[in-house]
Design a protein around this motif. Sequence first.
Motif, PDB file in Angstrom:
ATOM      1  N   ILE A 227      22.854  13.709  33.212  1.00 19.70           N
ATOM      2  CA  ILE A 227      23.510  12.935  32.170  1.00 19.70           C
ATOM      3  C   ILE A 227      22.642  12.989  30.928  1.00 19.70           C
TER       4      ILE A 227
ATOM      5  N   LEU B 139      22.041  11.644  27.037  1.00 14.94           N
ATOM      6  CA  LEU B 139      22.317  10.540  26.112  1.00 14.94           C
ATOM      7  C   LEU B 139      21.680  10.867  24.771  1.00 14.94           C
ATOM      8  N   SER B 140      22.332  10.461  23.702  1.00 17.75           N
ATOM      9  CA  SER B 140      21.752  10.700  22.380  1.00 17.75           C
ATOM     10  C   SER B 140      21.981   9.476  21.511  1.00 17.75           C
TER      11      SER B 140
ATOM     12  N   HIS C  90      25.702   7.749  22.475  1.00 23.76           N
ATOM     13  CA  HIS C  90      26.572   8.863  22.885  1.00 23.76           C
ATOM     14  C   HIS C  90      26.126   9.385  24.247  1.00 23.76           C
ATOM     15  N   SER C  91      27.077   9.908  25.018  1.00 19.97           N
ATOM     16  CA  SER C  91      26.750  10.434  26.344  1.00 19.97           C
ATOM     17  C   SER C  91      27.540  11.696  26.649  1.00 19.97           C
TER      18      SER C  91
ATOM     19  N   ILE D 141      27.716  15.068  30.007  1.00 18.41           N
ATOM     20  CA  ILE D 141      27.298  15.446  31.353  1.00 18.41           C
ATOM     21  C   ILE D 141      27.216  16.964  31.464  1.00 18.41           C
TER      22      ILE D 141
ATOM     23  N   GLU E  26      31.662  16.818  26.807  1.00 16.71           N
ATOM     24  CA  GLU E  26      31.412  15.744  25.855  1.00 16.71           C
ATOM     25  C   GLU E  26      32.711  15.300  25.202  1.00 16.71           C
TER      26      GLU E  26
ATOM     27  N   ARG F 235      18.956  12.132  31.925  1.00 14.94           N
ATOM     28  CA  ARG F 235      18.795  11.527  33.249  1.00 14.94           C
ATOM     29  C   ARG F 235      19.031  12.664  34.235  1.00 14.94           C
TER      30      ARG F 235
ATOM     31  N   CYS G 165      33.390   8.906  25.004  1.00 15.10           N
ATOM     32  CA  CYS G 165      32.292   9.662  25.628  1.00 15.10           C
ATOM     33  C   CYS G 165      31.786   9.077  26.945  1.00 15.10           C
ATOM     34  N   SER G 166      31.430   7.801  27.004  1.00 14.79           N
ATOM     35  CA  SER G 166      30.887   7.252  28.253  1.00 14.79           C
ATOM     36  C   SER G 166      31.963   7.182  29.336  1.00 14.79           C
TER      37      SER G 166
ATOM     38  N   VAL H   9      32.203  10.690  30.912  1.00 23.68           N
ATOM     39  CA  VAL H   9      31.106  10.955  31.854  1.00 23.68           C
ATOM     40  C   VAL H   9      31.375  10.241  33.179  1.00 23.68           C
TER      41      VAL H   9
END
Length: 167
Positions: A10, A12-13, A34-35, A37, A50, A80, A142-143, A146
């Motif tokens: 994962i 993340l930004s 933001h996330s 995968i 994304e 992650r 985005c989340s 994911v």
Amino acid sequence: REYVPQPGDIVLSTDTSTFWLLMHNLAGTSHPTHSMIVFAFPDGSMGILEGGPHDTLKCRTLEALPHMLTYENEGRVWVRRRAVPLTPEESARLTEFALCANLKKFGLGRLARQLTPFRSRGPLRTAVVGKPHGLERESYFCSELVMEALVYAGLVDGRTTRPSATY
């Protein structure tokens, strides 16, 4: 340190724009903003799934490392990493989800509702509104994207995961 992407990682930004920082604060969240995968393309190369890359209105599958660098150039990026690699079956399901979600719309309307009393998270709403929808959704933020990918691949329990209420 050097990063070698693997399916299921994962990413993340953080977005440093005043607009997105304000919107996240109004929604009761903060960094990261933001996330994404990581998944394996059918040829074995690593991709990123994304929702709305760089403020666009589509979900996209992109080449992992070059795309991640575009975020690193704008701010901070966290990964992650998977502690245990995906099984071939889990990876295939993640790839299937990513390819099917590619070019679906970004869930801008549902994301905007997170700023209102009609948001998908809350003491009662999370249990009802936040449940997984899989590939039936026409759009994702985005989340949510994911978390839906993780449910679809069998990496998290769909009975207890709430993609639409996860930030």
